[in-house]
Design a protein around this motif. Structure first.
Motif, PDB file in Angstrom:
ATOM      1  N   ARG A 104       1.021   6.356  -9.661  1.00  0.00           N
ATOM      2  CA  ARG A 104       0.197   5.427  -8.877  1.00  0.00           C
ATOM      3  C   ARG A 104       0.237   4.022  -9.468  1.00  0.00           C
ATOM      4  N   SER A 115       3.155   2.389  -8.050  1.00  0.00           N
ATOM      5  CA  SER A 115       3.313   2.320  -6.590  1.00  0.00           C
ATOM      6  C   SER A 115       2.156   1.636  -5.877  1.00  0.00           C
ATOM      7  N   ALA A 116       1.023   1.419  -6.575  1.00  0.00           N
ATOM      8  CA  ALA A 116      -0.173   0.881  -5.896  1.00  0.00           C
ATOM      9  C   ALA A 116       0.110  -0.474  -5.277  1.00  0.00           C
ATOM     10  N   VAL A 117       0.763  -1.341  -6.035  1.00  0.00           N
ATOM     11  CA  VAL A 117       1.227  -2.630  -5.501  1.00  0.00           C
ATOM     12  C   VAL A 117       2.633  -2.853  -6.063  1.00  0.00           C
TER      13      VAL A 117
END
Lengths: 120, 418
Positions: free
Chosen positions: B148, B151-153
């Motif tokens: 995460r 991949s979150a931003v």
């Protein structure tokens, strides 16, 4: 060949995942600045190109103004010049182009993600 | 054009992008693509050295006085300063310009790479594949999930981040990351953007002359730019470089092979779980500018796993920007935090607030084993500039790092020997 199906000019403009911070009161100002900055960059590129031409002319001789005036692009060159202009438009229009992506997908503020990441 | 450079003084300008060295998978830039990076490199220099001091002026002259009047006290932390500064017209405009510069760097880099992506993929395959298929020095494991925190931003506003692909199996993420570092650092990392790795080589040769590590682990290697110089300096040592993202590893492996660093094995792996390696496997475990791209729970796991696989008398070394200690003024903390909220580095702020010494003690080190040192990029000074620090520093991007290190059980090993 992938270049028939892969539009690299559009792909180069892809927006980074993560909500873009807002700096100005009017969101249109964000786009105006991004266009302006792209043009600022491109003018710099033109100047550098001009300098290259000047240095080459200094070193190697001359090209005539008539050569430039009477130039007619062939089919391939015409396409290349069209692509060049298209590329220019994509580059300068990156900001508004990305607004389309933003309209397609709302995203949480990075600050929210930051708080989340601190905890996971 | 009129002559603008006086003969009797040297102006601070970025080196030309032409000075960037080409390796086997470098994208070939056109004249105008070079000119775009030339513009950005110099624009970023101007932003850091000429415009950025305006932030402190705006703070001292109007933001802080207004805050004191409203709250009757000083700001308590960097977040309060940020919220106040975000309303200031100068800071808003500076931030907007800086954000645009970051976005332009990505667009410009992607445009270079994506128009020649077929050629780049073909070049990478030449280095990545041998007669028996993919070389054993590149191990991709599709079961590795992108965490995460990756991949979150899209980290530092890099569309697609390290794991994104424009075409299946491509190397565009690595090529774009690699080719544009020049623009954001103004050439401060040298011809192969490996000034950090070169600095590590210099440092270790002085710190432990004659030391020959058997096996080195580089965690979060991205394009491998910081491990290749070490691999070339220690040709008999086995290097393992891991990352969670396959696209960046495909590029990193091809890049390293083309530069002759054939003693690095690139493996798609998550450093939170290094269970495939036994205790004490490595003599050196390191990260360079990576830990700030993890998360609150991942970071301690990574350091603990790194400690476990580190052999006695082995070196753990983490290069980062300096932490936000109590001694660092809150305004400087706020300025160093810019990338966290404006350049998609969502763990940056929390990470730099950690006491790395405490984290390393929690992982198992004795406090007296720890050391800290400054590491400045080693580049060809004939062409590339020394990274400015202090007033003119481009906070977050300066090619000058803080190293947090430790020699595991070195004292006990020495005592045992004596």
């Amino acid at each position: 060949m992938t270049d028939q199906v892969f539009d690299w000019m559009a792909a180069a403009n892809k927006k980074a995942k993560g909500k873009r911070p807002e700096y100005f009161d009017d969101p249109e100002d964000e786009r105006m600045l991004s266009i302006l900055m792209a043009v600022v960059g491109e003018v710099s590129v033109l100047r550098e190109r001009m300098d290259t031409v000047e240095r080459l002319l200094d070193a190697k001789g001359t090209i005539s103004r008539d050569d430039i005036e009477s130039y007619t692009p062939d089919k391939e060159a015409a396409y290349e010049r069209g692509a060049m202009i298209r590329e220019y438009i994509y580059r300068v229009m990156r900001g508004p182009h990305q607004m389309v992506e933003e309209l397609q997908q709302a995203e949480p503020p990075v600050e929210e993600v930051s708080r989340e990441l601190k905890e996971i | 054009m009129s002559k603008t450079v006086p003969n009797d003084q040297k102006l601070d300008v970025a080196p030309p992008y032409n000075a960037v060295a080409r390796h086997g998978v470098s994208p070939q830039p056109s004249h105008d693509e070079i000119a775009r990076f030339d513009f950005l490199a110099n624009f970023n220099k101007f932003m850091a050295s000429t415009l950025s001091p305006g932030n402190k002026l705006a703070y001292d002259k109007r933001v802080l006085p207004a805050f004191l009047k409203e709250h009757g006290r000083e700001p308590q932390d960097r977040f309060e300063i940020r919220h106040a500064m975000n309303k200031d017209p100068f800071h808003k405009f500076w931030s907007a310009l800086k954000r645009n510069s970051m976005e332009m760097r990505q667009q410009n880099g992607r445009a270079i790479v994506l128009r020649q992506i077929d050629e780049l993929n073909a070049k990478a395959r030449q280095y990545n594949e041998g007669a028996q298929g993919v070389k054993s020095t590149l191990e991709l494991n599709p079961e590795i999930a992108i965490p995460r925190y990756q991949s979150a931003v899209d980290i530092h506003c890099m569309p697609g981040s390290y794991h994104g692909e424009e075409l299946p199996g491509d190397v565009s993420a690595g090529a774009n990351y690699d080719c544009g570092i020049f623009a954001t650092t103004g050439g401060g990392l040298g011809a192969l953007t490996d000034g950090g790795g070169q600095a590590l080589v210099d440092w270790i040769k002085k710190e432990r002359p004659g030391w020959e590590p058997r096996r080195v682990l580089d965690i979060g290697t991205t394009v491998g730019h910081n491990i290749v110089p070490l691999a070339l300096a220690f040709p008999d040592c086995e290097f393992i470089a891991i990352d969670t993202a396959a696209p960046i590893l495909r590029y990193a492996h091809a890049r390293a092979q083309s530069l002759g660093a054939t003693n690095i094995k690139f493996i798609q792996a998550n450093a939170e779980d290094l269970s495939r390696w036994d205790d004490g496997t490595f003599d050196w475990v390191q990260t360079t500018m990576f830990l700030h791209e993890t998360s609150g729970k991942a970071l301690p796991k990574i350091i603990a796993e790194g400690y476990r696989v580190l052999a006695d008398n082995g070196l753990m070394l983490h290069l980062e920007q300096p932490e936000y200690s109590d001694a660092m003024p809150l305004f400087e903390q706020f300025l160093r935090d810019w990338d966290a909220f404006n350049n998609n580095e969502p763990f940056w702020s929390s990470m730099h607030a950690l006491d790395m010494k405490d984290e390393m003690v929690k992982a198992g080190f004795d406090r007296d084993e720890l050391f800290e040192t400054g590491v400045r990029a080693v580049v060809d000074r004939e062409i590339f500039p020394e990274a400015p620090t202090g007033e003119d520093e481009d906070h977050g991007r300066a090619a000058f790092w803080h190293a947090y290190g430790a020699w595991k059980n070195a004292d006990q090993m020495q005592e045992a020997a004596e």
